[in-house]
Scaffold this motif. Sequence first.
Motif, PDB file in Angstrom:
ATOM      1  N   TYR A 238      33.204  39.884  45.492  1.00  0.00           N
ATOM      2  CA  TYR A 238      32.770  39.803  44.095  1.00  0.00           C
ATOM      3  C   TYR A 238      31.467  39.035  44.119  1.00  0.00           C
ATOM      4  O   TYR A 238      31.366  38.010  44.794  1.00  0.00           O
ATOM      5  CB  TYR A 238      33.760  39.044  43.225  1.00  0.00           C
TER       6      TYR A 238
ATOM      7  N   ARG B 169      28.757  37.353  41.420  1.00  0.00           N
ATOM      8  CA  ARG B 169      28.454  36.984  40.029  1.00  0.00           C
ATOM      9  C   ARG B 169      26.967  36.661  39.950  1.00  0.00           C
ATOM     10  O   ARG B 169      26.464  35.831  40.704  1.00  0.00           O
ATOM     11  CB  ARG B 169      29.275  35.772  39.605  1.00  0.00           C
TER      12      ARG B 169
ATOM     13  N   THR C 117      30.288  41.302  31.444  1.00  0.00           N
ATOM     14  CA  THR C 117      31.244  40.348  30.897  1.00  0.00           C
ATOM     15  C   THR C 117      31.027  40.298  29.387  1.00  0.00           C
ATOM     16  O   THR C 117      29.968  39.850  28.941  1.00  0.00           O
ATOM     17  CB  THR C 117      31.016  38.953  31.524  1.00  0.00           C
TER      18      THR C 117
ATOM     19  N   THR D 193      25.633  37.765  32.076  1.00  0.00           N
ATOM     20  CA  THR D 193      26.360  37.723  33.346  1.00  0.00           C
ATOM     21  C   THR D 193      26.769  39.130  33.757  1.00  0.00           C
ATOM     22  O   THR D 193      27.278  39.900  32.949  1.00  0.00           O
ATOM     23  CB  THR D 193      27.610  36.825  33.224  1.00  0.00           C
TER      24      THR D 193
ATOM     25  N   TRP E 201      28.761  41.165  37.080  1.00  0.00           N
ATOM     26  CA  TRP E 201      29.557  41.062  38.295  1.00  0.00           C
ATOM     27  C   TRP E 201      29.429  42.359  39.086  1.00  0.00           C
ATOM     28  O   TRP E 201      29.405  43.441  38.511  1.00  0.00           O
ATOM     29  CB  TRP E 201      31.024  40.861  37.961  1.00  0.00           C
TER      30      TRP E 201
ATOM     31  N   THR F 207      31.468  44.392  42.121  1.00  0.00           N
ATOM     32  CA  THR F 207      32.684  44.486  42.930  1.00  0.00           C
ATOM     33  C   THR F 207      32.379  45.424  44.084  1.00  0.00           C
ATOM     34  O   THR F 207      31.998  46.571  43.853  1.00  0.00           O
ATOM     35  CB  THR F 207      33.855  45.039  42.095  1.00  0.00           C
TER      36      THR F 207
ATOM     37  N   GLU G  11      26.439  34.116  43.062  1.00  0.00           N
ATOM     38  CA  GLU G  11      27.631  33.467  43.610  1.00  0.00           C
ATOM     39  C   GLU G  11      28.483  34.545  44.258  1.00  0.00           C
ATOM     40  O   GLU G  11      28.667  35.622  43.691  1.00  0.00           O
ATOM     41  CB  GLU G  11      28.424  32.792  42.495  1.00  0.00           C
TER      42      GLU G  11
END
Length: 106
Positions: free
Chosen positions: A11, A13, A49, A55, A57, A59, A93
């Motif tokens: 993941y 971020r 999000t 934000t 993400w 995957t 991150e």
Amino acid sequence: MTQGVGRIGRYVRMVAQPGQGSALAEQLMRVADGLRDAPGCELYIINRTPDEPDTVWVTEVWADAAASDAALSRDMGEAGIGEVLALLAGPPEFVDLAPVGGPGLR
């Protein structure tokens, strides 16, 4: 990220500069399109999000560490990584994973 043999996941971020979440997601979709035929790329999904508009993400699932490393060592300028980095408010991150399985994974 280098692990033992077998499928690996991650993941990631990323937080865009204020007001740039949509632009970041769009640029990451271009990166995803560039990875569509990358050997060993089993999943590369861009996620928003709802309560954090800046934000995004990612995957990722790769057949193994070698496939992930090979994709990251490609000419990433071609994939648009430079444009992604320019939109970020700070460093990404990372959460490394060991996928077990489930719907969507073979």
